[in-house]
Design a protein around this motif. Structure first.
Motif, PDB file in Angstrom:
ATOM      1  N   THR A  45       1.483  16.677  19.548  1.00 10.09           N
ATOM      2  CA  THR A  45       2.300  16.221  20.229  1.00 10.09           C
ATOM      3  C   THR A  45       1.442  14.409  20.207  1.00 10.09           C
ATOM      4  O   THR A  45       0.337  14.308  21.190  1.00 10.09           O
ATOM      5  N   ARG A  46       2.424  13.352  21.450  1.00 11.47           N
ATOM      6  CA  ARG A  46       1.440  12.352  21.776  1.00 11.47           C
ATOM      7  C   ARG A  46       2.901  11.561  22.840  1.00 11.47           C
ATOM      8  O   ARG A  46       4.087  11.248  21.601  1.00 11.47           O
ATOM      9  N   PRO A  47       2.859  10.954  23.273  1.00  8.59           N
ATOM     10  CA  PRO A  47       3.883   9.602  24.224  1.00  8.59           C
ATOM     11  C   PRO A  47       3.216   8.591  23.243  1.00  8.59           C
ATOM     12  O   PRO A  47       2.888   8.534  22.472  1.00  8.59           O
ATOM     13  N   LEU A  48       4.409   7.718  23.039  1.00  9.20           N
ATOM     14  CA  LEU A  48       5.160   6.372  21.966  1.00  9.20           C
ATOM     15  C   LEU A  48       3.782   5.808  21.918  1.00  9.20           C
ATOM     16  O   LEU A  48       3.551   5.245  23.021  1.00  9.20           O
ATOM     17  N   THR A  49       3.193   5.451  21.094  1.00  7.83           N
ATOM     18  CA  THR A  49       1.675   4.791  20.391  1.00  7.83           C
ATOM     19  C   THR A  49       1.999   2.870  19.517  1.00  7.83           C
ATOM     20  O   THR A  49       3.080   3.209  18.492  1.00  7.83           O
ATOM     21  N   PRO A  50       1.136   2.564  19.090  1.00  5.29           N
ATOM     22  CA  PRO A  50       1.304   1.488  18.230  1.00  5.29           C
ATOM     23  C   PRO A  50       1.586   2.192  16.846  1.00  5.29           C
ATOM     24  O   PRO A  50       2.063   1.752  15.869  1.00  5.29           O
ATOM     25  N   GLU A  51       1.167   3.005  17.471  1.00  7.75           N
ATOM     26  CA  GLU A  51       0.860   3.886  15.708  1.00  7.75           C
ATOM     27  C   GLU A  51       1.664   5.262  14.788  1.00  7.75           C
ATOM     28  O   GLU A  51       2.356   5.285  14.061  1.00  7.75           O
ATOM     29  N   THR A  52       3.067   4.600  15.784  1.00  8.40           N
ATOM     30  CA  THR A  52       4.237   5.567  15.694  1.00  8.40           C
ATOM     31  C   THR A  52       4.721   5.063  14.574  1.00  8.40           C
ATOM     32  O   THR A  52       5.526   6.136  14.089  1.00  8.40           O
ATOM     33  N   SER A  53       4.996   3.653  14.094  1.00  8.97           N
ATOM     34  CA  SER A  53       4.943   2.746  12.930  1.00  8.97           C
ATOM     35  C   SER A  53       4.580   3.897  11.913  1.00  8.97           C
ATOM     36  O   SER A  53       5.569   4.272  11.022  1.00  8.97           O
ATOM     37  N   LYS A  54       3.054   4.195  12.194  1.00  8.40           N
ATOM     38  CA  LYS A  54       2.593   4.426  10.519  1.00  8.40           C
ATOM     39  C   LYS A  54       2.833   5.652  10.094  1.00  8.40           C
ATOM     40  O   LYS A  54       3.296   6.236   9.300  1.00  8.40           O
ATOM     41  N   VAL A  55       3.571   7.074  11.543  1.00  8.38           N
ATOM     42  CA  VAL A  55       3.621   8.369  11.022  1.00  8.38           C
ATOM     43  C   VAL A  55       5.194   8.338  10.915  1.00  8.38           C
ATOM     44  O   VAL A  55       5.018   9.135   9.513  1.00  8.38           O
ATOM     45  N   ALA A  56       5.947   7.414  10.749  1.00  4.84           N
ATOM     46  CA  ALA A  56       7.444   7.392  10.379  1.00  4.84           C
ATOM     47  C   ALA A  56       7.140   6.901   9.072  1.00  4.84           C
ATOM     48  O   ALA A  56       8.007   7.543   8.175  1.00  4.84           O
ATOM     49  N   ALA A  57       6.490   6.361   8.931  1.00  4.80           N
ATOM     50  CA  ALA A  57       6.071   5.138   7.721  1.00  4.80           C
ATOM     51  C   ALA A  57       5.739   6.014   6.550  1.00  4.80           C
ATOM     52  O   ALA A  57       5.684   6.741   5.588  1.00  4.80           O
ATOM     53  N   TRP A  58       4.911   7.446   6.789  1.00  5.71           N
ATOM     54  CA  TRP A  58       4.065   8.623   6.111  1.00  5.71           C
ATOM     55  C   TRP A  58       5.204   9.051   5.455  1.00  5.71           C
ATOM     56  O   TRP A  58       5.215   9.497   4.276  1.00  5.71           O
ATOM     57  N   VAL A  59       6.123   9.527   6.894  1.00  8.22           N
ATOM     58  CA  VAL A  59       7.347  10.571   6.879  1.00  8.22           C
ATOM     59  C   VAL A  59       8.128   9.907   5.847  1.00  8.22           C
ATOM     60  O   VAL A  59       8.722  10.416   4.753  1.00  8.22           O
ATOM     61  N   SER A  60       8.258   8.562   5.799  1.00  4.13           N
ATOM     62  CA  SER A  60       9.546   8.091   4.475  1.00  4.13           C
ATOM     63  C   SER A  60       8.598   7.416   3.813  1.00  4.13           C
ATOM     64  O   SER A  60       9.742   7.762   2.523  1.00  4.13           O
ATOM     65  N   SER A  61       7.515   8.078   3.357  1.00  5.89           N
ATOM     66  CA  SER A  61       7.167   7.744   2.115  1.00  5.89           C
ATOM     67  C   SER A  61       7.576   8.811   1.095  1.00  5.89           C
ATOM     68  O   SER A  61       7.034   8.508  -0.287  1.00  5.89           O
ATOM     69  N   LEU A  62       7.377  10.321   1.310  1.00  3.26           N
ATOM     70  CA  LEU A  62       8.240  11.130   0.411  1.00  3.26           C
ATOM     71  C   LEU A  62       9.091  10.777  -0.395  1.00  3.26           C
ATOM     72  O   LEU A  62       9.815  11.295  -1.436  1.00  3.26           O
ATOM     73  N   ALA A  63       9.913   9.530   0.264  1.00  2.56           N
ATOM     74  CA  ALA A  63      11.418   9.429  -0.693  1.00  2.56           C
ATOM     75  C   ALA A  63      11.011   9.136  -2.321  1.00  2.56           C
ATOM     76  O   ALA A  63      11.904   9.251  -3.126  1.00  2.56           O
ATOM     77  N   THR A  64       9.658   8.070  -1.964  1.00  5.54           N
ATOM     78  CA  THR A  64       9.469   8.101  -3.334  1.00  5.54           C
ATOM     79  C   THR A  64       8.262   8.441  -4.141  1.00  5.54           C
ATOM     80  O   THR A  64       7.887   7.866  -4.782  1.00  5.54           O
ATOM     81  N   GLY A  65       8.267  10.299  -3.351  1.00  8.39           N
ATOM     82  CA  GLY A  65       7.149  10.586  -4.588  1.00  8.39           C
ATOM     83  C   GLY A  65       6.013  11.921  -3.604  1.00  8.39           C
ATOM     84  O   GLY A  65       5.933  10.772  -2.402  1.00  8.39           O
ATOM     85  N   ILE A  66       6.176  13.019  -3.920  1.00 11.90           N
ATOM     86  CA  ILE A  66       5.072  13.863  -2.671  1.00 11.90           C
ATOM     87  C   ILE A  66       3.862  12.922  -3.462  1.00 11.90           C
ATOM     88  O   ILE A  66       3.502  13.465  -4.573  1.00 11.90           O
ATOM     89  N   LYS A  67       3.069  13.289  -2.262  1.00 14.55           N
ATOM     90  CA  LYS A  67       1.949  12.989  -2.506  1.00 14.55           C
ATOM     91  C   LYS A  67       1.058  13.735  -0.918  1.00 14.55           C
ATOM     92  O   LYS A  67       1.909  13.585  -0.461  1.00 14.55           O
ATOM     93  N   ARG A  68       0.274  14.393  -1.587  1.00 17.05           N
ATOM     94  CA  ARG A  68      -0.348  15.341  -0.936  1.00 17.05           C
ATOM     95  C   ARG A  68      -1.794  15.195  -0.385  1.00 17.05           C
ATOM     96  O   ARG A  68      -2.878  15.746  -1.355  1.00 17.05           O
ATOM     97  N   PRO A  69      -2.256  14.780   0.813  1.00 20.95           N
ATOM     98  CA  PRO A  69      -3.776  13.698   1.132  1.00 20.95           C
ATOM     99  C   PRO A  69      -4.079  14.705   1.445  1.00 20.95           C
ATOM    100  O   PRO A  69      -3.186  16.008   2.124  1.00 20.95           O
TER     101      PRO A  69
END
Length: 141
Positions: free
Chosen positions: A64-88
């Motif tokens: 958990t955290r307050p909103l930061t500029p990195e919030t968009s990176k987290v949302a993009a990572w979650v959204s990337s599952l729509a194009t295929g699952i990669k388990r880093p």
């Protein structure tokens, strides 16, 4: 007199996924593993029961955290599952207020389970927070 650092005084946590930082979080819970134990009774030995490890399970981790500029990176990572699952792989580091590291955990086969963005309500001003929940297949160095 040596200047020893308190090993348990953590203030925030850093999350790195495959070498890319997703930023700093002020809360981290769920760093845990459980080993299932099977009991086997040995024939002819009534005073002893074997305790045998079987399956290891790992709980989900919630950051958990307050909103930061990195919030968009987290949302993009979650959204990337729509194009295929990669388990880093991932690393979570517990950090002191001065940025020095207390401990680090490596995670195998990380997968975002859920992301919850802030509740935005102008009539009830509060710190806008986000919650990221991740699953993994175990710990590594």
């Amino acid at each position: 007199m040596s200047s020893r650092l308190d090993p348990g005084s953590t203030v925030f946590y850093r999350l790195i996924i495959d070498g890319e930082s997703l930023g700093f979080f002020n809360g981290c819970e769920g760093l845990a593993s459980t080993v299932e134990i099977e009991q086997r009774q040995e024939g002819g030995n009534n005073g002893f029961v074997w305790q045998l490890p079987s399956r290891v399970s790992h709980s989900n981790i919630r950051l958990t955290r307050p909103l930061t500029p990195e919030t968009s990176k987290v949302a993009a990572w979650v959204s990337s599952l729509a194009t295929g699952i990669k388990r880093p792989t991932a690393q979570i580091a517990a950090l002191r207020a001065d940025g020095s590291e207390v401990a680090q955990w490596g995670l195998l086969d990380v997968l975002p389970v859920s992301w919850t963005g802030p509740t935005l309500d102008a009539s009830n001003p509060a710190v806008a927070t986000e919650v990221l929940e991740i699953a993994h297949h175990g710990f590594t160095d």
